[in-house]
Design an enzyme around this catalytic site. Sequence first.
Site, PDB file in Angstrom:
ATOM      1  N   GLY A  82       0.678  -1.251   0.061  1.00  0.00           N
ATOM      2  CA  GLY A  82      -0.016   0.154   0.017  1.00  0.00           C
ATOM      3  C   GLY A  82       0.793   1.168  -0.034  1.00  0.00           C
ATOM      4  O   GLY A  82       2.289   0.964  -0.245  1.00  0.00           O
ATOM      5  N   LYS A  94       5.457   6.298   2.098  1.00  0.00           N
ATOM      6  CA  LYS A  94       5.071   4.990   2.842  1.00  0.00           C
ATOM      7  C   LYS A  94       5.785   4.993   4.309  1.00  0.00           C
ATOM      8  O   LYS A  94       6.532   5.776   4.572  1.00  0.00           O
ATOM      9  CB  LYS A  94       5.562   3.729   2.050  1.00  0.00           C
ATOM     10  CG  LYS A  94       4.744   3.553   0.898  1.00  0.00           C
ATOM     11  CD  LYS A  94       5.362   2.162  -0.039  1.00  0.00           C
ATOM     12  CE  LYS A  94       5.459   1.147   0.783  1.00  0.00           C
ATOM     13  NZ  LYS A  94       4.304   0.715   1.329  1.00  0.00           N
ATOM     14  N   GLY A  97       2.911   2.795   8.998  1.00  0.00           N
ATOM     15  CA  GLY A  97       3.093   1.609   9.932  1.00  0.00           C
ATOM     16  C   GLY A  97       4.240   1.319  10.509  1.00  0.00           C
ATOM     17  O   GLY A  97       4.462   0.556  11.069  1.00  0.00           O
ATOM     18  N   GLU A 103      10.130  -2.478   3.761  1.00  0.00           N
ATOM     19  CA  GLU A 103       9.007  -2.439   2.700  1.00  0.00           C
ATOM     20  C   GLU A 103      10.064  -1.928   1.212  1.00  0.00           C
ATOM     21  O   GLU A 103       9.994  -2.490   0.170  1.00  0.00           O
ATOM     22  CB  GLU A 103       8.278  -1.183   2.712  1.00  0.00           C
ATOM     23  CG  GLU A 103       7.059  -1.743   3.578  1.00  0.00           C
ATOM     24  CD  GLU A 103       5.990  -0.744   4.190  1.00  0.00           C
ATOM     25  OE1 GLU A 103       5.144  -1.105   4.395  1.00  0.00           O
ATOM     26  OE2 GLU A 103       6.441   0.373   3.742  1.00  0.00           O
TER      27      GLU A 103
END
EC number: 5.3.1.6
Length: 217
Positions: A82, A94, A97, A103
């Site tokens: 995402g 990003k 989280g 990532e």
Amino acid sequence: MDALTLKKMVAKAALEYVQPGTVLGVGTGSTVDCFIDALAESGIQLKGAVSSSVRSEKKLREIGVPIVDMNDVESLSVYVDGADEVDPANCLIKGGGGANTREKIVADISDKFVCIADQSKLVQVLGAFPLPVEVLPMARNAIARKLTALGGQVKLREGFVTDNGNVILDVAGLKITDPVAMEKEINHWPGVVTNGLFAIRNADVVLIATADGIKTL
């Protein structure tokens, strides 16, 4: 449509890019949670998955997908994740989280990065969503001063430690007109593990859920 419905819609659309019998790269976050649920319902059989977070690893194991150590694979055909913001060039912010470092590592070895998001994540210029920067704890204040000098309002993510044992500085108030240049600059500062700009390695495909259906960027 509410946000959860849009997330489920785009998560299901991403299944088109999943190749059965392969090792899949999987990110983290609420939209990825929906993707893992959709993967379970699809019946697609995978050889395994390389995940960017402990949270996603747990969820993947629960649906019977073996977790593969990234050191045991040379590359991944597809990585699904995402984003917190998406600009017109498929550059991303990003790390809401806190998993942006892992990532970024998984994205780097993937042939195709498929980003899934709802229409609220589309922006003309990145920066309205605070930019996460993962730093070594001893460098927290030094890096905060540098980020402030860039024009950002810096806040330590209280009570949060990354899966790598570091802290996150969230930087609000930036208007990121050249995301590649900013990503490079911040990453060069000693003490920075990495920042949440995905511009050097941006998304190859962005699937956006809207009230009118899925749009592919």
